[in-house]
Scaffold this active site. Structure first.
Site, mmCIF file in Angstrom:
data_model
loop_
_atom_site.group_PDB
_atom_site.id
_atom_site.type_symbol
_atom_site.label_atom_id
_atom_site.label_comp_id
_atom_site.label_asym_id
_atom_site.label_seq_id
_atom_site.Cartn_x
_atom_site.Cartn_y
_atom_site.Cartn_z
ATOM 1 N N ASN A 5 -17.347 12.104 17.237
ATOM 2 C CA ASN A 5 -17.649 10.893 17.984
ATOM 3 C C ASN A 5 -16.388 10.045 18.103
ATOM 4 O O ASN A 5 -15.295 10.471 17.709
ATOM 5 C CB ASN A 5 -18.799 10.113 17.315
ATOM 6 N N ASP A 27 -29.755 13.194 20.199
ATOM 7 C CA ASP A 27 -28.934 12.484 19.224
ATOM 8 C C ASP A 27 -27.979 11.518 19.918
ATOM 9 O O ASP A 27 -27.726 10.418 19.422
ATOM 10 C CB ASP A 27 -28.150 13.488 18.378
#
Length: 339
Positions: free
Chosen positions: A22, A216
């Site tokens: 991320n 997610d």
């Protein structure tokens, strides 16, 4: 040892790259879920094809609660171990463990544990569920425990499907007045994705891991909007795959906050699928994701309280609180058993 017994264990490993992470450098929870599902699909498909008859592909129908025990980082090697632990006549349970290895120091840590359920679908007819070859159990108790897990997940899947058919209101238009911060409507997020060939199995329906990654991502956006901080996936309650999503469908993934404790957020994620050429729209997947907020040193931060508006939001908040209390009790019980 027979062929179907040797096919019941699988080990994979892969180094984590920058595109797996991320924006703050932790490996994306969705990518870990995708690796878990791929390992389960491989071992399940191998096992079910270790018999004569039609060739088949293991289709994911449910993922039990998945704990994210420790974060994984770029440069670490993910070791994924998948083992078939129970087989009914038409379904099988695969338990998966993920370990992160620092190849510079040799240090290893268990980062994830999950249990997944698959059914083998014939390659000739996707709607035909094949029989599952038996597996060898260590003893009768192991088989009996597996049977109890099978019955429990079967019942829960049916209950969840009935509970999640409600229509989720679309997010506000940009021209609408802004929602008040810390409300459900403020952070609710939706992602729309056209299913392409690279998303699909040999049956031309979506890989479960692809769907979980999208879920997610949306849950992470909801959590980040609510906290305005770095957030990470802490756990995922059971993911139920109600219906297959075919190639060419448009999937709408919607996430909304349902419950907030002092240190965590529960986000309900619903996946709806529809054809581009037909009016049919249906609920395909549902799950609850839990996230935590972190500071710059990856230490947990308090989560802003959720402002409840209306009876439906209060009902979902109360249900989320009940799940939070139950999961907390389960974690404490598991910790006591290990001591």
């Amino acid at each position: 040892m027979s062929a179907h017994e040797t096919a019941s264990l699988l080990q994979l490993c892969r180094i984590m790259r920058p595109d797996d992470a991320n924006i703050v450098g932790n490996v994306h929870g969705g990518n870990i879920l995708k690796m878990i599902e791929e390992a389960g699909c491989i071992v399940g498909t191998r096992h079910c094809n270790a018999q004569n008859g039609d060739r088949c592909m293991a289709a994911l129908v449910r993922v039990e609660k998945t704990e994210f025990l420790f974060p994984m980082f770029i440069g670490e090697v993910a070791h994924v171990t998948a083992e078939i632990t129970y087989a009914s006549q038409h379904s099988l349970e695969v338990q998966v463990k993920v370990t992160a290895e620092n190849i510079l120091t040799g240090a290893k840590k268990l980062t994830n544990k999950a249990a997944l359920w698959y059914v083998p679908c014939s390659l000739k007819n996707v709607n035909k569920v094949m029989k599952v070859p038996p597996i060898k159990y260590a003893d009768q108790e192991q088989e009996e425990q597996g049977r109890k897990r099978y019955e429990a997940q079967k019942l829960e899947r049916m209950e969840t499907k009935a509970r999640t058919e409600e229509v989720v209101p679309p997010p506000s238009n940009p021209e609408d007045p802004p929602k008040e911060q810390y409300t459900v409507g403020y952070s609710q997020s939706t992602l729309i994705h056209l299913v392409g060939p690279s998303d699909c199995t040999l049956h031309h329906y979506v890989h479960g891991g692809v769907t979980m990654k999208l879920m997610d991502e949306v849950a992470g956006i909801v959590a980040a909007r609510h906290c305005n901080t770095n957030i990470v996936t802490a756990s995922v309650d059971a993911i139920n795959f109600h219906r297959k999503i075919n190639k060419g469908c448009v999937v709408t993934v919607t996430g909304r906050l349902t419950f907030v404790s002092n240190k965590s957020m529960e986000i309900e994620v619903l996946v709806d699928a529809s054809s581009l050429v037909e009016p049919d729209k249906y609920r395909a997947v549902s799950a609850f994701f839990s996230f935590i907020s972190l500071d710059k040193d990856n230490k947990p931060l308090p989560v802003p309280p959720l402002k409840i508006e209306g009876e439906d939001e209060q009902r979902r908040f109360d249900e989320g609180n009940a799940r939070y209390i139950l999961n907390k009790a389960k974690r404490l019980a598991a910790k006591e058993r290990q001591q």
